[in-house]
Write a protein that holds these residues in place. Sequence first.
Motif, short mmCIF file in Angstrom:
data_model
loop_
_atom_site.label_atom_id
_atom_site.label_comp_id
_atom_site.label_asym_id
_atom_site.label_seq_id
_atom_site.Cartn_x
_atom_site.Cartn_y
_atom_site.Cartn_z
N ALA A 172 0.61 -1.42 -0.03
CA ALA A 172 0.00 -0.04 -0.07
C ALA A 172 0.92 1.31 -0.03
O ALA A 172 1.91 1.36 0.77
CB ALA A 172 -0.83 -0.11 1.29
N GLY A 173 0.44 2.38 -0.68
CA GLY A 173 1.27 3.35 -0.77
C GLY A 173 1.02 4.19 -2.17
O GLY A 173 0.12 3.76 -3.07
N THR A 174 1.48 5.21 -2.41
CA THR A 174 1.62 5.96 -3.51
C THR A 174 2.84 6.12 -4.45
O THR A 174 3.67 6.22 -3.73
CB THR A 174 1.06 7.73 -3.23
OG1 THR A 174 0.01 7.43 -2.40
CG2 THR A 174 0.87 8.52 -4.46
N TYR A 175 2.67 5.78 -5.76
CA TYR A 175 3.41 5.55 -6.56
C TYR A 175 3.59 6.47 -7.78
O TYR A 175 2.85 6.42 -8.61
CB TYR A 175 3.83 4.10 -6.89
CG TYR A 175 3.68 3.02 -5.76
CD1 TYR A 175 5.20 2.63 -5.25
CD2 TYR A 175 2.78 2.55 -4.98
CE1 TYR A 175 5.26 1.78 -4.34
CE2 TYR A 175 2.90 1.66 -4.00
CZ TYR A 175 4.16 1.31 -3.58
OH TYR A 175 4.36 0.45 -2.47
N ASP A 176 4.94 6.64 -8.09
CA ASP A 176 5.02 6.99 -9.82
C ASP A 176 5.59 5.69 -10.39
O ASP A 176 6.45 5.05 -10.29
CB ASP A 176 6.27 8.16 -9.63
CG ASP A 176 5.99 9.60 -9.33
OD1 ASP A 176 4.77 9.49 -9.05
OD2 ASP A 176 6.66 10.07 -9.01
N VAL A 177 4.54 5.67 -11.24
CA VAL A 177 4.65 4.14 -12.25
C VAL A 177 5.34 4.27 -13.52
O VAL A 177 4.76 5.33 -14.18
CB VAL A 177 3.23 3.55 -12.37
CG1 VAL A 177 3.27 2.10 -13.16
CG2 VAL A 177 2.76 3.37 -10.89
N ILE A 178 6.31 3.56 -13.94
CA ILE A 178 6.68 3.65 -15.04
C ILE A 178 6.53 2.28 -15.99
O ILE A 178 7.04 1.33 -15.41
CB ILE A 178 8.34 4.09 -15.38
CG1 ILE A 178 8.06 5.74 -15.00
CG2 ILE A 178 8.87 4.05 -16.87
CD1 ILE A 178 9.67 6.13 -14.94
N MET A 179 6.06 2.08 -17.37
CA MET A 179 6.05 1.00 -17.84
C MET A 179 6.90 1.41 -19.26
O MET A 179 6.71 2.27 -20.13
CB MET A 179 4.91 0.69 -18.41
CG MET A 179 4.60 -0.56 -19.28
SD MET A 179 2.84 -1.14 -19.50
CE MET A 179 2.55 0.35 -20.70
N ASP A 180 8.01 0.65 -19.45
CA ASP A 180 8.85 0.82 -20.52
C ASP A 180 8.82 -0.37 -21.63
O ASP A 180 9.43 -1.51 -21.18
CB ASP A 180 10.28 0.97 -19.99
CG ASP A 180 11.22 1.24 -21.20
OD1 ASP A 180 11.24 0.97 -22.40
OD2 ASP A 180 12.29 1.49 -20.73
N LEU A 181 7.87 -0.25 -22.49
CA LEU A 181 7.70 -1.39 -23.38
C LEU A 181 8.60 -1.63 -24.26
O LEU A 181 9.01 -2.62 -25.18
CB LEU A 181 6.28 -1.32 -24.34
CG LEU A 181 5.31 -1.26 -23.33
CD1 LEU A 181 4.05 -1.21 -24.08
CD2 LEU A 181 5.18 -2.61 -22.51
N LYS A 182 9.72 -0.63 -24.71
CA LYS A 182 10.87 -0.57 -25.43
C LYS A 182 11.87 -1.78 -25.05
O LYS A 182 12.36 -2.68 -25.72
CB LYS A 182 11.45 0.61 -25.57
CG LYS A 182 12.70 0.49 -26.66
CD LYS A 182 13.30 2.11 -26.95
CE LYS A 182 14.24 1.99 -27.63
NZ LYS A 182 14.91 3.35 -28.02
N ASN A 183 11.99 -1.39 -23.58
CA ASN A 183 12.98 -2.38 -22.87
C ASN A 183 12.59 -3.47 -22.09
O ASN A 183 13.21 -4.08 -21.27
CB ASN A 183 13.94 -1.45 -21.85
CG ASN A 183 14.88 -0.42 -22.90
OD1 ASN A 183 15.65 -0.70 -23.93
ND2 ASN A 183 14.73 0.71 -22.58
N LEU A 184 11.22 -3.44 -22.03
CA LEU A 184 10.49 -4.72 -21.15
C LEU A 184 10.68 -4.45 -19.90
O LEU A 184 11.01 -5.38 -19.18
CB LEU A 184 10.51 -5.77 -21.70
CG LEU A 184 9.88 -6.21 -23.14
CD1 LEU A 184 10.22 -7.60 -23.49
CD2 LEU A 184 8.34 -6.05 -23.14
N THR A 185 10.62 -3.17 -19.22
CA THR A 185 10.86 -2.95 -17.61
C THR A 185 9.82 -1.88 -17.11
O THR A 185 8.82 -1.51 -17.90
CB THR A 185 12.17 -2.28 -17.61
OG1 THR A 185 12.26 -1.06 -18.19
CG2 THR A 185 13.43 -3.03 -17.99
#
Length: 358
Positions: A338-351
């Motif tokens: 539980a918490g507040t997050y900055d989320v990144i989805m990188d489909l170029k590098n699959l991370t």
Amino acid sequence: MKKLIKYLSLVGIGAIALNSCSDDDIIQLDPQNYSTPKITTTASTAELSEETQVETAFNFEWSAADYGVTTPPKYDIEVIAENGSFDNAKILGSTQDLAYAVSGKDLNSFVVESLGLVPNVETTINYRIVSYLGTHKAEKLFSETKSITLTPFSTDLSTPWGLVGGATVNGWNGPDVQFWKTTTPGVLEAYANLSPDSDGKMEFKIRKNNEWVEDFGGTVTATTDNGFSGTLAAGGSNIVAPKAGNYKITIDLNNLTFTAVLFQWGIVGDATPNGWDGPDAQVLSFDGTKEIWYFNGAVLKDGEIKFRQNDKWEIDYGQGATPGTLIEKTGSNIPVKAGTYDVIMDLKNLTYTLTPVQ
């Protein structure tokens, strides 16, 4: 004379497995009879440009390495900047074939992002072919070194064009929703949520540099359940969106046409407000300067998440073999506290990254 376990991928299993091997499981290797791979490519230049980036820019070719055994070797293409060292080489590609073709887009991204080359400056890179046996890269052999002269182009996908209007998040005053380059010059894409303004209208236009010096309006000529399309005209009428939603909007400045298709990436799971059934509450935004999808300030509960497209399970990404990596369809649920997050989805590098917000 060297001895090598036939199934090289099993080398790391342990001493017990090794002691149980029979003579039939041993390959006799004689380094004196090795034959290194030899580069047969004659080309020494690669043409890189935005106009030709989907085409093959360079075709690496070489003769087979010979270890005196039937097990086929694998090959890495190691690349360095002109004054670099192969001790710090980057691997452009790996294959069991004797050739490796790379597109202009992929080669350009590699030399700019992995080698740190400066766009629009002619330079030289050096490469060699490395052969090896098994997954542990045993018995490496190296080809001679050759060079390629090239001039990288910028990997920045930014354009001066944007989407503006009462249907957009910032209204008619902007700042405008960014359009990004595609692999086709003059064809640009934006990702925008279109919704009714205070008067119930859903209108927008396309303009340059957040100003009204140069702009396009247009006419919707076709609609479907999944979106709408039409024609553009310089200084034309406001374009009226027939349906609210998150869209991928593509404009073709070569032929003055546009298409808008319902499209989004979202976060789904029991850690999100709407659970695994959705709708996906956290819709990700696109940043073409980094080629990532992101959401700042996602409030999540103890549980698990995945990333999926268009509120459906047709295309989704979960965790790969290690935390922080992504894999399509077969990925595991991503655990979250539980918490507040900055989320990144990188489909170029699959991370992916989940950074707690302090």
